[in-house]
Motif scaffolding. Structure first.
Motif, mmCIF file in Angstrom:
data_model
loop_
_atom_site.group_PDB
_atom_site.id
_atom_site.type_symbol
_atom_site.label_atom_id
_atom_site.label_comp_id
_atom_site.label_asym_id
_atom_site.label_seq_id
_atom_site.Cartn_x
_atom_site.Cartn_y
_atom_site.Cartn_z
ATOM 1 N N ARG A 65 0.792 -1.235 0.026
ATOM 2 C CA ARG A 65 -0.149 0.062 0.039
ATOM 3 C C ARG A 65 0.964 1.156 0.069
ATOM 4 N NH1 ARG A 65 -2.596 -2.951 4.264
ATOM 5 N NH2 ARG A 65 -4.444 -3.725 3.561
ATOM 6 N N GLN A 92 -5.580 -7.050 -5.209
ATOM 7 C CA GLN A 92 -6.413 -5.765 -5.035
ATOM 8 C C GLN A 92 -5.711 -4.687 -4.635
ATOM 9 O OE1 GLN A 92 -9.440 -7.241 -2.185
ATOM 10 N NE2 GLN A 92 -10.976 -7.710 -3.666
ATOM 11 N N GLY A 94 -2.894 -4.248 -6.013
ATOM 12 C CA GLY A 94 -2.199 -3.793 -7.161
ATOM 13 C C GLY A 94 -0.767 -4.600 -7.423
ATOM 14 N N GLU A 157 -3.102 -3.372 -15.202
ATOM 15 C CA GLU A 157 -4.126 -2.569 -15.357
ATOM 16 C C GLU A 157 -4.250 -1.912 -17.112
ATOM 17 O OE1 GLU A 157 -5.283 -1.739 -10.871
ATOM 18 O OE2 GLU A 157 -4.777 -0.086 -11.980
ATOM 19 N N VAL A 195 -9.520 -11.300 -10.772
ATOM 20 C CA VAL A 195 -9.375 -10.027 -9.885
ATOM 21 C C VAL A 195 -8.901 -8.819 -10.550
ATOM 22 C CG1 VAL A 195 -7.800 -9.534 -7.804
ATOM 23 C CG2 VAL A 195 -8.903 -11.698 -7.689
ATOM 24 N N ASN A 196 -7.735 -8.980 -11.356
ATOM 25 C CA ASN A 196 -7.326 -7.777 -12.004
ATOM 26 C C ASN A 196 -8.210 -7.469 -12.859
ATOM 27 O OD1 ASN A 196 -4.069 -7.730 -12.179
ATOM 28 N ND2 ASN A 196 -4.512 -9.845 -11.659
ATOM 29 N N ASN A 198 -11.561 -6.931 -12.472
ATOM 30 C CA ASN A 198 -12.367 -6.244 -11.530
ATOM 31 C C ASN A 198 -11.750 -5.252 -10.847
ATOM 32 O OD1 ASN A 198 -14.603 -8.273 -12.011
ATOM 33 N ND2 ASN A 198 -13.909 -9.304 -10.244
ATOM 34 N N ARG A 199 -10.498 -5.141 -10.594
ATOM 35 C CA ARG A 199 -9.807 -3.932 -10.128
ATOM 36 C C ARG A 199 -9.643 -3.018 -10.933
ATOM 37 N NH1 ARG A 199 -4.293 -5.897 -8.702
ATOM 38 N NH2 ARG A 199 -3.653 -5.191 -10.725
ATOM 39 N N LYS A 202 -12.745 -1.269 -11.265
ATOM 40 C CA LYS A 202 -13.010 -0.438 -10.029
ATOM 41 C C LYS A 202 -12.502 0.998 -10.308
ATOM 42 C CE LYS A 202 -12.932 -0.336 -5.140
ATOM 43 N NZ LYS A 202 -12.412 -1.032 -3.801
ATOM 44 N N ARG A 203 -11.132 0.829 -10.895
ATOM 45 C CA ARG A 203 -10.608 2.157 -11.183
ATOM 46 C C ARG A 203 -11.170 3.154 -12.101
ATOM 47 N NH1 ARG A 203 -5.394 3.323 -9.664
ATOM 48 N NH2 ARG A 203 -6.565 5.591 -9.827
#
Length: 231
Positions: A65, A92, A94, A157, A195-196, A198-199, A202-203
């Motif tokens: 993070r 999630q 990154g 991403e 997961v990638n 979906n992330r 979200k961005r």
């Protein structure tokens, strides 16, 4: 020579990883103070970070993070735990990949090769900018900008978005995406791609663009193109 920051408190494993990676001309650096991981990251400016989840004082998730507030450098997690939530959490946050301990060094090296080649080679293509749904995609800066603002994406991403918008209005199969993102799909969980994506959605939601990435159940994903009318 790529510079790699290895955040691993097991001295024996650290030494073995460093020796193995040096055989492939990777320049591996460790941590001198596990309370100052971010400061050492900023000073070192590595091309990739390998980080263990279980570390002294703060875990790898915390440091991921913190690093992400400064950089979109590729991050690979190592973990001796077998909780599926660890992999989901890492994606999630990154991370670019997740490797379960104990691992075969050929697997680690193959994954590093794939990530570094993808991250540092595809930006050499002549096309740097792309417009999509009224937004400007900057492949060099990993940014997406429209009238609502701008976001910076991770390497994974932006690469997923690039795959989809280059084939806009056509389905890109899950298998094709996995093969493009990770050289050896035998070591990739199908959930990793989910997961990638979906992330990424979200961005993109921050710019009201997430709705243009559609899931086609049993097939793959599709980036639609919004039609803009001008007076």
């Amino acid at each position: 020579m790529f510079k790699i920051m290895l955040v691993e408190d097991d001295a024996t494993l650290f030494a073995e990883i460093k020796i193995r990676l040096a055989q492939w001309s990777y320049d591996v650096h460790g941590i001198t103070d596990f309370n100052r991981v971010v400061e050492e990251f900023i000073s070192l400016k590595p091309d990739l970070v390998i980080i263990d989840i279980q570390l002294p004082k703060f875990d790898g998730f915390h440091w991921c993070r913190m690093i992400r507030t400064h950089s979109n450098v590729p991050i690979v997690f190592l973990s001796s735990r077998d909780h599926p939530t660890d992999m989901v959490m890492s994606m999630q946050l990154g991370a670019d990949d997740f490797i379960q301990k104990p691992f075969h060094f050929d697997v680690l090296i193959a994954k590093l090769h794939a990530i570094l080649r993808r991250v540092y080679n595809y930006n050499t293509e002549p096309m740097k900018l792309k417009t999509w749904c009224g937004a400007t995609i900057d492949y060099e800066k990993n940014t997406v900008t429209n009238q609502m603002g701008a976001i910076e994406l991770t390497k994974n991403e932006i690469y997923i978005l690039k795959l989809l918008i280059e084939r806009k209005n056509n389905i890109v199969s899950r298998e094709e995406m996995i093969n493009s993102l990770w050289d050896d799909q035998r070591f990739v969980s199908d959930n990793t791609l989910t997961v990638n994506v979906n992330r990424l959605r979200k961005r993109l939601d921050e710019l009201d663009l997430g709705r243009y990435i559609e899931t086609k159940v049993g097939q793959g994903y599709l980036a639609t193109e919004e039609v803009h009318f001008h007076d």
